[in-house]
Structures are given as C-alpha cells and as structure tokens.
Design an enzyme around this catalytic site. Sequence first.
Site, PDB file in Angstrom:
ATOM      1  N   GLU A 171      50.695  14.010  44.804  1.00 12.74           N
ATOM      2  CA  GLU A 171      52.024  14.338  44.244  1.00 12.74           C
ATOM      3  C   GLU A 171      52.945  15.094  45.209  1.00 12.74           C
ATOM      4  O   GLU A 171      53.532  16.115  44.846  1.00 12.74           O
ATOM      5  CB  GLU A 171      51.850  15.147  42.945  1.00 12.74           C
ATOM      6  CG  GLU A 171      51.015  14.414  41.908  1.00 12.74           C
ATOM      7  CD  GLU A 171      50.844  15.187  40.607  1.00 12.74           C
ATOM      8  OE1 GLU A 171      51.223  16.367  40.555  1.00 12.74           O
ATOM      9  OE2 GLU A 171      50.313  14.599  39.646  1.00 12.74           O
ATOM     10  N   GLU A 284      44.759   7.009  37.484  1.00 18.61           N
ATOM     11  CA  GLU A 284      44.689   7.939  36.343  1.00 18.61           C
ATOM     12  C   GLU A 284      45.252   7.267  35.092  1.00 18.61           C
ATOM     13  O   GLU A 284      46.097   7.828  34.377  1.00 18.61           O
ATOM     14  CB  GLU A 284      45.467   9.232  36.653  1.00 18.61           C
ATOM     15  CG  GLU A 284      45.040   9.885  37.955  1.00 18.61           C
ATOM     16  CD  GLU A 284      45.696  11.233  38.224  1.00 18.61           C
ATOM     17  OE1 GLU A 284      46.361  11.792  37.338  1.00 18.61           O
ATOM     18  OE2 GLU A 284      45.534  11.727  39.354  1.00 18.61           O
TER      19      GLU A 284
HETATM   20  C1  XIL Z   1      44.993  17.233  34.644  1.00 18.69           C
HETATM   21  C2  XIL Z   1      43.690  17.389  33.875  1.00 18.69           C
HETATM   22  O1  XIL Z   1      43.455  16.193  33.163  1.00 18.69           O
HETATM   23  C3  XIL Z   1      43.774  18.563  32.940  1.00 18.69           C
HETATM   24  O2  XIL Z   1      42.516  18.799  32.326  1.00 18.69           O
HETATM   25  C4  XIL Z   1      44.228  19.809  33.680  1.00 18.69           C
HETATM   26  O3  XIL Z   1      44.419  20.861  32.748  1.00 18.69           O
HETATM   27  C5  XIL Z   1      45.507  19.554  34.444  1.00 18.69           C
HETATM   28  O4  XIL Z   1      45.332  18.438  35.306  1.00 18.69           O
HETATM   29  N1  XIL Z   1      47.878  14.296  37.676  1.00 18.69           N
HETATM   30  C6  XIL Z   1      46.721  14.585  38.360  1.00 18.69           C
HETATM   31  C7  XIL Z   1      45.573  15.158  37.617  1.00 18.69           C
HETATM   32  O5  XIL Z   1      46.599  14.265  39.550  1.00 18.69           O
HETATM   33  O6  XIL Z   1      44.812  16.031  38.416  1.00 18.69           O
HETATM   34  C8  XIL Z   1      46.011  15.862  36.353  1.00 18.69           C
HETATM   35  O7  XIL Z   1      44.826  16.241  35.625  1.00 18.69           O
HETATM   36  C9  XIL Z   1      46.917  14.986  35.538  1.00 18.69           C
HETATM   37  C10 XIL Z   1      48.150  14.628  36.316  1.00 18.69           C
END
Ligand code: XIL
Length: 389
Positions: A171, A284
């Site tokens: 990101e 994701e």
């Molecule tokens: C999220 C997790 O799912 C949560 O449990 C945590 O509280 C915050 O992070 N983008 C990403 C992930 O790259 O690491 C994130 O994961 C969601 C958004």
Amino acid sequence: MKPLITSSLMAVGAFLLAAGPALVAAQTSTSTGGPASAPAVDQHGPTIKDAYGKLFLIGTAGDIPGNYSSDELRLIKENFTVVTPENCMKPGPVHPEADTWNFQRPDALVKWCQDNDIAIHGHTLVWHGQTGNWFFQDANKEVLTQRLKDHISTLVGRYKGKIRSWDVVNEAINDGGNAQTAGTENLRRSNWLKIMGPDFLPLAFKFAHEADPKAKLFYNDYNIEAGAKHRSSMVLLKRLIKEGAPIYGVGIQGHWTTGRVPFAEIDKAISDYASLGLKVSISELDLTIRGASGGQLGGGGGRGARRNTPASPQDLKAQADDYAKLFSIFVKHKESIDRVTFWGLNDRRTWRFGQNPLIFDSNNLRKPAYVAIVDAMLHPNHDLANPAR
Ligand code: XIL
C-alpha cells in the site's frame, strides 16, 4: 487478531453434533442467517482446490493454527493450497520493539503449513500500518535503511526456503489520485517515504532477495486495478523493474463489494501487469454483500464478535454471480495468475465481519458463492470471462 469462536457458535456446534445429520441439512439452508426458504447449498460437490488447484495457488488468510477449531483446520486442508498469515508476520506484531521479536505464532504457522503440505505467502515486510513507531524514532535515511535491512533479513532469513513468496511493500500509493497524479507514482506520505525517499521500495526488494534469493517478491496494494491509482501503479512498477528490483509480481488486494466489482478494469489490469513481465495475485479477496451492515471495515479485528447481519437469498445469489464472473476472468488469465487468496476463512473469521464477504458461512458451510466459483471452472462461460470495456 481475529474474533474468537464465541460461546454461542460453540453452543450451535455442540447442538448440531448432538442432533446429527438431519439437522445439519436443515441448518444448511438457514446458516447464513437468511430465511428458511434460502436455497440449500450442496456441501459435497468438488472442492475449489479440485477445481482450481492445477491452475494457480488458491489460498486463505489467517493466523493458523492458533485458536482455529478442528473443523476450520480441516476446511483449510481440504480447500486451500496456500496460507497468508493475516497479522502475525506484520512488523508491529512480529517486531514490536527494536530488540523484541514474537516468533511463536509465525513459527507455529510455518510448522502447521509444512506438516500439511500447504505453501505460505508472507505478509508484509514494509507498510505504513501495523508498524511500531520505534522504526522511525530518531531516524535519518541511513539509520532507517539499516533498521529496514535488519528487519527484513531477520524475518525473511528465518524462514528461508519455507516461505515461497512475500509481500515486500504494501500500500505505498496514495488514494484519491487524479489526472495530474496519474502520470506519477503518487506515493503515500508515509514515514518510509518521508525519511528514506522513494528508494525505500527498491531497497526493500533488494534486502528481501538477499535474505532468500528463491522467494518470489510482490508489491501489494488495493484499488490499483482502476483509474489514477492503476496508472500510478504502472509508473511505480516500471521504475522498480528499471532499477533492477527483484520483483516477481503484483498483488491486487481485491476488497470489493457485490454489485460494484470493476470487472472490466480487473480484466485489463491483469493484462497490463502481465505486459510488464509480472505475475498477478489476487491477494486479499473478499466481496461484501451490499447493505448487509453499515459498511464499516475492521469490525472483526479482535474487538469481539458483532452480530452477523442476515443476508437474503437474493444477496447471496448476487454475491455468487459476482464471484463466478471474477473467477471466469481469473481462469482466462491463468498463465499470468500466481495465486488467488481469500482474506479470511469464513463469514466469522473476516475483518469485514457482518458483511458476509466470504465463501463459507459462519458455520463453515459452503455458500452459493462457493458452488458458483467451482461451476465457473467446470463450465466456462465466454461472456462472463470477457466483461465489456
Ligand atoms: C487487516 C486484518 O485482516 C485485520 O485483522 C487487522 O486488524 C487489520 O489488517 N490490507 C492488508 C491487510 O494488506 O493486512 C489488512 O488486514 C486488510 C487490508
């Protein structure tokens, strides 16, 4: 941290066990919270691993085995070929202070995956989120570069040969780009950028490659499939390639919403990244059901389970249709796709809790989306795979 299995779920589980298969069948039609008229979902057809396992890796995210139930672990073994640690390898959890490392959960995850012949995708080495402030305290470029190198070489080095791929930088591109920023990298004003400048990206790739030359290295981000952010991602990736960063692929996170999935842009973005010689992961994936909750994100992030909002049969059907379209596109691009990973396991273990985004419901039963995804592979549909641009 994910929501724990609540006592109410355990009670439901115990009740179902005691009641036997007939009740399990009845539960199938109501388990997503929909009315009793919701269509029953076949729980015994081919698995997504059967359907997709030969095309690309198919994954789930979670800090396994942790507090996962034996049912959930079985589900992972039956359905997935790769796991992403959802939180336990992020800088904050794994390396909260300069001299403190928490390797217990990462070690347990790596061991469980190895024991069960499941690959691991590491997440994530450099990020603006979930990263201890100590990295940036009293740091100039030289100090932070050394801290970055130590962090990466310790973590990647520990699991050398065991973790097949890593999200090296997560990101780094700003939201809200426009026509002006689209021709630039439009990097987020993170502490990494402020202190190290844009070099932090190629350096992170270099350090990761030195620590494990065989690991496949990714840049990972959200909303990079469309608009100004997509164009910025192309500028950034071209620079990384030009500067010789050992980058293997790009992860499109894929946190989308039913009814608003940018299919045509996704289709084109995969081709664009492949044209740079990169592999693409959908890293994701989750598809919330529109209107199923207030839309808040992160509700499941360890702050206790909220009540799961019921999804109607229509909602579940719309979600299934969108998942089928997505997977039809992925199959078409199978030569370029490295991995498709769902962000979570079921509608209880998801950071978008309350919005029913995944393919198993809260009771680990297949949802209509699951069957639609398998079907998209077994019965390919040209129109679904080619969204109008
Ligand atoms: C999220 C997790 O799912 C949560 O449990 C945590 O509280 C915050 O992070 N983008 C990403 C992930 O790259 O690491 C994130 O994961 C969601 C958004």
